[in-house]
Design a protein around this motif. Structure first.
Motif, PDB file in Angstrom:
ATOM      1  N   PHE A   1       0.806  -1.225   0.000  1.00 33.60           N
ATOM      2  CA  PHE A   1       0.000   0.000   0.000  1.00 33.60           C
ATOM      3  C   PHE A   1       0.841   1.278   0.000  1.00 33.60           C
ATOM      4  CE2 PHE A   1       0.800   0.533   4.440  1.00 33.60           C
ATOM      5  CZ  PHE A   1       0.696  -0.729   5.019  1.00 33.60           C
ATOM      6  N   ASP A   2       2.156   1.152   0.198  1.00 30.28           N
ATOM      7  CA  ASP A   2       3.006   2.349   0.142  1.00 30.28           C
ATOM      8  C   ASP A   2       3.159   2.885  -1.276  1.00 30.28           C
ATOM      9  OD1 ASP A   2       3.609   2.659   2.904  1.00 30.28           O
ATOM     10  OD2 ASP A   2       4.998   0.968   2.787  1.00 30.28           O
ATOM     11  N   ALA A   3       2.632   2.143  -2.265  1.00 31.16           N
ATOM     12  CA  ALA A   3       2.686   2.637  -3.651  1.00 31.16           C
ATOM     13  C   ALA A   3       1.983   3.988  -3.765  1.00 31.16           C
ATOM     14  CB  ALA A   3       2.050   1.615  -4.587  1.00 31.16           C
TER      15      ALA A   3
ATOM     16  N   CYS B   1      11.442   4.818  15.868  1.00 28.66           N
ATOM     17  CA  CYS B   1      10.547   5.867  16.382  1.00 28.66           C
ATOM     18  C   CYS B   1       9.154   5.292  16.596  1.00 28.66           C
ATOM     19  CB  CYS B   1      10.499   7.047  15.420  1.00 28.66           C
ATOM     20  SG  CYS B   1      12.072   7.884  15.221  1.00 28.66           S
ATOM     21  N   ASP B   2       9.079   4.007  16.887  1.00 27.60           N
ATOM     22  CA  ASP B   2       7.779   3.396  17.176  1.00 27.60           C
ATOM     23  C   ASP B   2       7.510   3.436  18.665  1.00 27.60           C
ATOM     24  OD1 ASP B   2       6.227   2.343  14.879  1.00 27.60           O
ATOM     25  OD2 ASP B   2       8.165   1.436  14.371  1.00 27.60           O
ATOM     26  N   ASN B   3       6.223   3.334  18.979  1.00 29.15           N
ATOM     27  CA  ASN B   3       5.744   3.366  20.356  1.00 29.15           C
ATOM     28  C   ASN B   3       6.000   2.056  21.048  1.00 29.15           C
ATOM     29  OD1 ASN B   3       4.481   5.814  20.816  1.00 29.15           O
ATOM     30  ND2 ASN B   3       2.601   5.167  19.777  1.00 29.15           N
TER      31      ASN B   3
ATOM     32  N   PRO C   1     -10.865   3.943  15.031  1.00 26.20           N
ATOM     33  CA  PRO C   1     -10.252   2.785  14.366  1.00 26.20           C
ATOM     34  C   PRO C   1      -8.726   2.898  14.295  1.00 26.20           C
ATOM     35  CG  PRO C   1     -12.188   3.495  13.160  1.00 26.20           C
ATOM     36  CD  PRO C   1     -11.941   4.532  14.221  1.00 26.20           C
ATOM     37  N   ARG C   2      -8.193   4.124  14.178  1.00 30.15           N
ATOM     38  CA  ARG C   2      -6.738   4.291  14.174  1.00 30.15           C
ATOM     39  C   ARG C   2      -6.150   3.919  15.536  1.00 30.15           C
ATOM     40  NH1 ARG C   2      -2.365   7.396  15.587  1.00 30.15           N
ATOM     41  NH2 ARG C   2      -3.499   8.754  16.997  1.00 30.15           N
ATOM     42  N   ILE C   3      -6.822   4.390  16.584  1.00 27.71           N
ATOM     43  CA  ILE C   3      -6.333   4.105  17.933  1.00 27.71           C
ATOM     44  C   ILE C   3      -6.376   2.604  18.213  1.00 27.71           C
ATOM     45  CG2 ILE C   3      -6.908   4.435  20.406  1.00 27.71           C
ATOM     46  CD1 ILE C   3      -5.740   6.931  19.037  1.00 27.71           C
TER      47      ILE C   3
HETATM   48  P1  NAD Z   1       0.452   5.099   9.147  1.00 23.23           P
HETATM   49  O1  NAD Z   1      -0.582   4.059   8.929  1.00 23.23           O
HETATM   50  O2  NAD Z   1       0.254   6.445   8.616  1.00 23.23           O
HETATM   51  O3  NAD Z   1       1.841   4.569   8.580  1.00 23.23           O
HETATM   52  C1  NAD Z   1       2.341   3.339   8.934  1.00 23.23           C
HETATM   53  C2  NAD Z   1       3.617   3.098   8.167  1.00 23.23           C
HETATM   54  O4  NAD Z   1       4.174   1.900   8.667  1.00 23.23           O
HETATM   55  C3  NAD Z   1       3.417   2.914   6.680  1.00 23.23           C
HETATM   56  O5  NAD Z   1       4.389   3.650   5.995  1.00 23.23           O
HETATM   57  C4  NAD Z   1       3.648   1.437   6.475  1.00 23.23           C
HETATM   58  O6  NAD Z   1       4.259   1.137   5.284  1.00 23.23           O
HETATM   59  C5  NAD Z   1       4.572   1.094   7.591  1.00 23.23           C
HETATM   60  N1  NAD Z   1       4.436  -0.304   7.990  1.00 23.23           N
HETATM   61  C6  NAD Z   1       3.331  -0.899   8.517  1.00 23.23           C
HETATM   62  N2  NAD Z   1       3.604  -2.186   8.787  1.00 23.23           N
HETATM   63  C7  NAD Z   1       4.890  -2.403   8.394  1.00 23.23           C
HETATM   64  C8  NAD Z   1       5.733  -3.527   8.402  1.00 23.23           C
HETATM   65  N3  NAD Z   1       5.307  -4.715   8.853  1.00 23.23           N
HETATM   66  N4  NAD Z   1       6.996  -3.381   7.927  1.00 23.23           N
HETATM   67  C9  NAD Z   1       7.445  -2.191   7.447  1.00 23.23           C
HETATM   68  N5  NAD Z   1       6.681  -1.086   7.406  1.00 23.23           N
HETATM   69  C10 NAD Z   1       5.419  -1.200   7.886  1.00 23.23           C
HETATM   70  O7  NAD Z   1       0.686   5.107  10.717  1.00 23.23           O
HETATM   71  P2  NAD Z   1       1.427   6.228  11.576  1.00 23.23           P
HETATM   72  O8  NAD Z   1       0.422   7.118  12.163  1.00 23.23           O
HETATM   73  O9  NAD Z   1       2.510   6.793  10.778  1.00 23.23           O
HETATM   74  O10 NAD Z   1       1.999   5.371  12.784  1.00 23.23           O
HETATM   75  C11 NAD Z   1       3.110   4.511  12.610  1.00 23.23           C
HETATM   76  C12 NAD Z   1       3.726   4.229  13.960  1.00 23.23           C
HETATM   77  O11 NAD Z   1       4.234   5.433  14.497  1.00 23.23           O
HETATM   78  C13 NAD Z   1       2.756   3.724  15.018  1.00 23.23           C
HETATM   79  O12 NAD Z   1       2.545   2.352  14.937  1.00 23.23           O
HETATM   80  C14 NAD Z   1       3.465   4.110  16.298  1.00 23.23           C
HETATM   81  O13 NAD Z   1       4.411   3.128  16.679  1.00 23.23           O
HETATM   82  C15 NAD Z   1       4.205   5.377  15.901  1.00 23.23           C
HETATM   83  N6  NAD Z   1       3.506   6.564  16.469  1.00 23.23           N
HETATM   84  C16 NAD Z   1       2.372   7.064  15.889  1.00 23.23           C
HETATM   85  C17 NAD Z   1       1.724   8.158  16.468  1.00 23.23           C
HETATM   86  C18 NAD Z   1       0.454   8.742  15.874  1.00 23.23           C
HETATM   87  O14 NAD Z   1      -0.194   9.550  16.565  1.00 23.23           O
HETATM   88  N7  NAD Z   1       0.070   8.434  14.666  1.00 23.23           N
HETATM   89  C19 NAD Z   1       2.256   8.733  17.624  1.00 23.23           C
HETATM   90  C20 NAD Z   1       3.421   8.204  18.187  1.00 23.23           C
HETATM   91  C21 NAD Z   1       4.023   7.116  17.586  1.00 23.23           C
END
Ligand code: NAD
Length: 497
Positions: free
Chosen positions: A73-75, A193-195, A379-381
């Motif tokens: 889906f990153d396309a 930078c993941d949670n 749904p995002r949460i």
């Molecule tokens: P998003 O859906 O916008 O993006 C998710 C990204 O993760 C996409 O680019 C996707 O390609 C990539 N991805 C998903 N699964 C993957 C996998 N198995 N391998 C490689 N890449 C993968 O989501 P977002 O809002 O950018 O959130 C991503 C992460 O950022 C969260 O899971 C969390 O750990 C962290 N985060 C998000 C927030 C927020 O408020 N959105 C706040 C703090 C931290």
């Protein structure tokens, strides 16, 4: 005006429109020092903003970003960014109104399924100093129970057999590292930078474990010379909606196919552990700390209070038919529930951090959750809960049990998630359960009915201590039965003092 480099000065000076800030540095002459995997909303609102600010205000030129997408889906991100010179708008929405800043930090994007070797070559390029990532909790192949890499997972097995055409983050990191080793370069810093609590340490362990299976010599080299800073990241970033795109055109005159919407607040605490240099992050408000212990304390506050409360609003809120976080928190019963969960069940477990007033932190969270302008979707949460609940809720329950304290509300949240897994709300409406483990979870939820035993038997999610603790089982069972019988709205008051 379409968002393109050639239109930037016009975009910044459209009369009769709210002010837009645009990049003024020469984007064609910057070096790409960062390769970022997972260019989603959060990266574009967080690390990319810090790096943009460093380029815009402090003359930094070596740390532009090459984005990487691994998922099919990153396309869409590839196509949209390419179409607008990799520019995008950060829309900040606070209680006092909105602002729009065009971000120029991302200067290229590689979609791995197009050319996997190009991603490996980019990681091995001498300019690349940092490979950062936001790949969601499920991208780590981390077993919560054993704390080991899920080495038997078909994706990991695929990557071990296909070193030059990997699919997973760890397959790519390994291939990039191996190439650098062959070229006589240093490893890059791997920056999660993941949670996740100890995100850097987990990333190190997953990559070194993968490398040991592939080539122990490379594993030793990564282990000795690599760096994996731990970090706590924070900025609420909902999914971009069509209405956001339309509002950006209407209010700011910018035609941007995928802007990012976020709140004014942002925070990043990162361990100062980089093996090949780093940008002067301190200049743009990042808290760079020497001691890993400091990061862990900040992480614990954030994951248990912010993310834990998000879960407490998300799963029960979805069952009760709410759509957005601010709607749930503005309901007086939920508000009290979350406040009491924070103060009575989570706060007592948290370490004191010099200079941090936990009560003030909780109050700020309540304000941030109540922000009606960012429209943060439930749904995002709720998505990817199997990677979240074991990090955000279960550790607090486990610690409360050891201390023989109060964990009723936390257990209610776990029970609400167990109910949520069935994908049907209290009014009988179906919703999608977006979780990489959805099949297994739903089979267990169905087999278990209103009892938690089947779900708690999933070893990769729940430690033995909780599964066998009678007090916990009793609390969760009671909450599951109440929710099933009366629904969340009628049950919740029983969890408020
Ligand atoms: P998003 O859906 O916008 O993006 C998710 C990204 O993760 C996409 O680019 C996707 O390609 C990539 N991805 C998903 N699964 C993957 C996998 N198995 N391998 C490689 N890449 C993968 O989501 P977002 O809002 O950018 O959130 C991503 C992460 O950022 C969260 O899971 C969390 O750990 C962290 N985060 C998000 C927030 C927020 O408020 N959105 C706040 C703090 C931290």
């Amino acid at each position: 005006l379409k968002l393109l480099s050639k239109n930037l000065s016009q975009i910044a000076s459209q009369s009769g429109r709210a002010t837009v800030r645009v990049p003024t540095y020469d984007r064609s002459s910057v070096k790409e020092g960062v390769v970022h995997i997972g260019v989603g909303g959060f990266h574009r609102a967080h690390l990319a903003v810090y790096l943009h600010n460093l380029m815009e205000k402090h003359g930094v030129r070596d740390y532009a970003i090459a984005g990487v997408g691994l998922q099919p889906f990153d396309a869409s991100m590839r196509d949209i960014l390419k179409n607008q010179d990799h520019l995008y708008t950060v829309i900040e929405r606070g209680a006092d109104g909105s602002s729009a800043n065009v971000n120029g930090a991302i200067t290229s994007f590689l979609f791995a399924p197009d050319n996997r070797q190009a991603v490996i070559d980019k990681m091995a390029h001498p300019d690349t100093k940092i490979v950062s990532m936001t790949i969601t909790e499920s991208g780590y192949y981390y077993n919560e129970n054993t704390h080991e890499l899920q080495a038997e997972h078909p994706d990991i097995q695929h990557d071990l057999k296909n070193e030059n055409s990997p699919k997973t983050t760890f397959g790519f990191l390994y291939a990039g590292m191996k190439r650098r080793h062959q070229l006589g370069l240093n490893p890059f810093t791997v920056l999660s930078c993941d949670n996740m609590q100890k995100n850097g340490s987990i990333t190190r362990h997953m990559l070194v474990s993968f490398a040991k299976l592939a080539n122990p010599e490379i594993a030793n080299w990564i282990s000795e010379k690599g760096a994996f800073p731990n970090s706590m990241v924070d900025r609420i970033t909902p999914r971009t909606e069509k209405t956001d795109i339309a509002a950006l055109a209407e209010d700011f005159g910018i035609e941007d196919a995928w802007p990012v919407v976020t709140e004014p607040f942002m925070q990043w605490v990162v361990e100062d552990k980089f093996c090949d240099g780093r940008p002067p992050f301190e200049k743009v408000g990042v808290q760079v700390v020497k001691d890993v212990h400091d990061v862990e304390q900040f992480e614990m506050h954030k994951l248990r209070l912010l993310n834990g409360s998000h879960s407490a609003l998300g799963y029960p809120g979805q069952l009760a038919g709410f759509k957005y976080i601010h709607e749930v928190i503005n309901h007086p019963v939920y508000r009290k529930f979350v406040e009491q969960m924070m103060h009575k069940e989570v706060k007592p477990l948290l370490p004191a951090i010099p200079g941090v007033d936990i009560d003030q932190y909780c109050n700020t969270l309540m304000e941030r959750f109540s922000n009606p302008t960012i429209m943060d979707q439930l749904p995002r949460i709720c998505l990817g809960a199997s990677g979240k609940i074991p990090q955000f809720i279960m550790p607090s329950i486990a610690e409360q049990i050891w201390g023989e304290h109060n964990f009723r509300r936390l257990s209610f949240v776990a029970a609400a998630w167990f109910r949520y897994i069935n994908g049907v709300d209290d009014a009988g409406n179906k919703f999608e359960v977006d979780d990489p483990m959805v099949k297994e979870l739903q089979a267990k939820a169905k087999a278990g009915g209103n009892k938690p035993h089947e779900l708690l038997s999933i070893k990769s999610l729940f430690g033995d201590d909780l599964r066998n603790d009678e007090r916990f089982i009793k609390e969760v069972t009671t909450a599951m039965e109440l929710i099933a019988k009366d629904g969340v709205m009628a049950t919740l008051p029983k969890y408020i003092d």
